[in-house]
Scaffold this active site. Structure first.
Site, PDB file in Angstrom:
ATOM      1  N   PRO A 297       0.794  -1.213   0.000  1.00 30.42           N
ATOM      2  CA  PRO A 297       0.000   0.000   0.000  1.00 30.42           C
ATOM      3  C   PRO A 297       0.829   1.267   0.000  1.00 30.42           C
ATOM      4  O   PRO A 297       1.774   1.410   0.762  1.00 30.42           O
ATOM      5  CB  PRO A 297      -0.774  -0.101   1.309  1.00 30.42           C
ATOM      6  N   GLU A 298       0.442   2.183  -0.837  1.00 30.01           N
ATOM      7  CA  GLU A 298       0.922   3.548  -0.735  1.00 30.01           C
ATOM      8  C   GLU A 298      -0.269   4.368  -0.249  1.00 30.01           C
ATOM      9  O   GLU A 298      -1.308   3.810   0.111  1.00 30.01           O
ATOM     10  CB  GLU A 298       1.457   4.030  -2.090  1.00 30.01           C
TER      11      GLU A 298
END
Length: 278
Positions: free
Chosen positions: A2-3
């Site tokens: 995840p960003e």
DNA sequence: ATTGGAACCTGGTGGC
DNA sequence: TGCCACCAGGTTCCAA
């Protein structure tokens, strides 16, 4: 995995179900994460109400009555809402059973994520050292330009430095630099003010677009409903080494910066300040 | 102080 | 098929 967009997508999905619910039970299947889960404190979450779910950088902050918790999804973590009677999956580490028949399940195969219970999340050392939020008004060209002065290291590492700017990981760093026409190996202090302006605009733009599309999905990002994001088809460079540039048709190059895969177009992304941004 | 690299893990993929 | 090397969205920590 995840960003920022993926974490934001997760936050929204979880908050929709979890806000103002009572945590009935906390189940720790496996306390081994980046740091061992504090079992005593974690159990004390039972009986508390989740008042709000917030995001700071890539951290999720759950605010309850008097003890609160911080979750980081690491490289491979995800949160999903499950039914009370659903079977657990491999790498489901922690479950929070809510009083609305829903359960928040934290899954993390690589165990780079963390689950921290604390009375003061905003004063936790992981949170206090974080830099500006990219989508806030505090992130502007002047801020970036000033930060880059006296910096000889490459620009890509700078925009991925969470002490300056949170939320920009490897995918979006690659993409934002491409969209700005800036070569990832450019020394940070070589960027002009107008290039900083463009880069700031592109970072904000791509993050907003990715959030609108529900996060990127390279391999296995799933949102709170267990569904993948749909942003990957719009990536220009990440994962496209040796394929033609969408802009000029030349083949994209790949290199490693800080041992992270870095893909760029040597025609569209300039190493010199004099060249006009694409 | 700054910077580069190793480390923390598991799983998927591609080559032989 | 099976084995092995290598790669992966993040961050911390240590040594130079």
């Amino acid at each position: 995995m995840p960003e920022l967009p993926e974490v934001e997508t997760t936050k929204r999905g979880i908050a929709a179900y979890a806000k103002n619910t009572l945590i009935q039970q906390v189940i720790v299947h496996n306390p081994r994460l980046r740091w061992p889960v504090d079992l005593t404190r974690t159990k004390q979450l039972a009986g508390q109400i989740i008042h709000s779910v917030q995001r700071r950088g890539k951290y999720l902050l759950f605010f309850c009555d008097y003890l609160h918790f911080i979750i980081h999804l690491g490289m491979s973590g995800s949160l999903r809402m499950t039914q009370h009677d659903e079977h657990i999956k491999k790498h489901d580490h922690i479950q929070l059973v809510l009083d609305n028949q829903q359960t928040i399940t934290f899954n993390d195969p690589r165990r780079f994520g963390c689950f921290i219970v604390t009375p003061e999340p905003l004063n936790h050392k992981l949170i206090t050292k974080l830099g500006v939020e990219p989508l806030s008004a505090d992130f502007h060209a002047n801020y970036l330009y000033k930060r880059l002065q006296n910096k000889k290291i490459n620009i890509k590492q700078c925009i991925m430095n969470s002490q300056w700017l949170v939320g920009v990981g490897n995918i979006y760093a690659n993409e934002a630099l491409f969209l700005s026409g800036i070569h990832p190996l450019r020394p940070a202090n070589s960027l002009s003010h107008s290039e900083c302006l463009l880069l700031v605009q592109q970072i904000k733009q791509i993050l907003r677009t990715a959030i609108r599309h529900g996060g990127t999905t390279l391999k296995d990002f799933i949102n709170a409903q267990g569904k993948p994001g749909y942003f990957q088809q719009t990536l220009n460079v990440y994962g496209r080494a040796n394929k033609p540039c969408h802009h000029c048709g030349n083949l994209l190059h790949e290199t490693r910066i800080n041992s992270r895969s870095t893909v760029f177009c040597s025609v569209c992304q300039h190493l010199n300040i004099n060249q006009t941004p694409a």
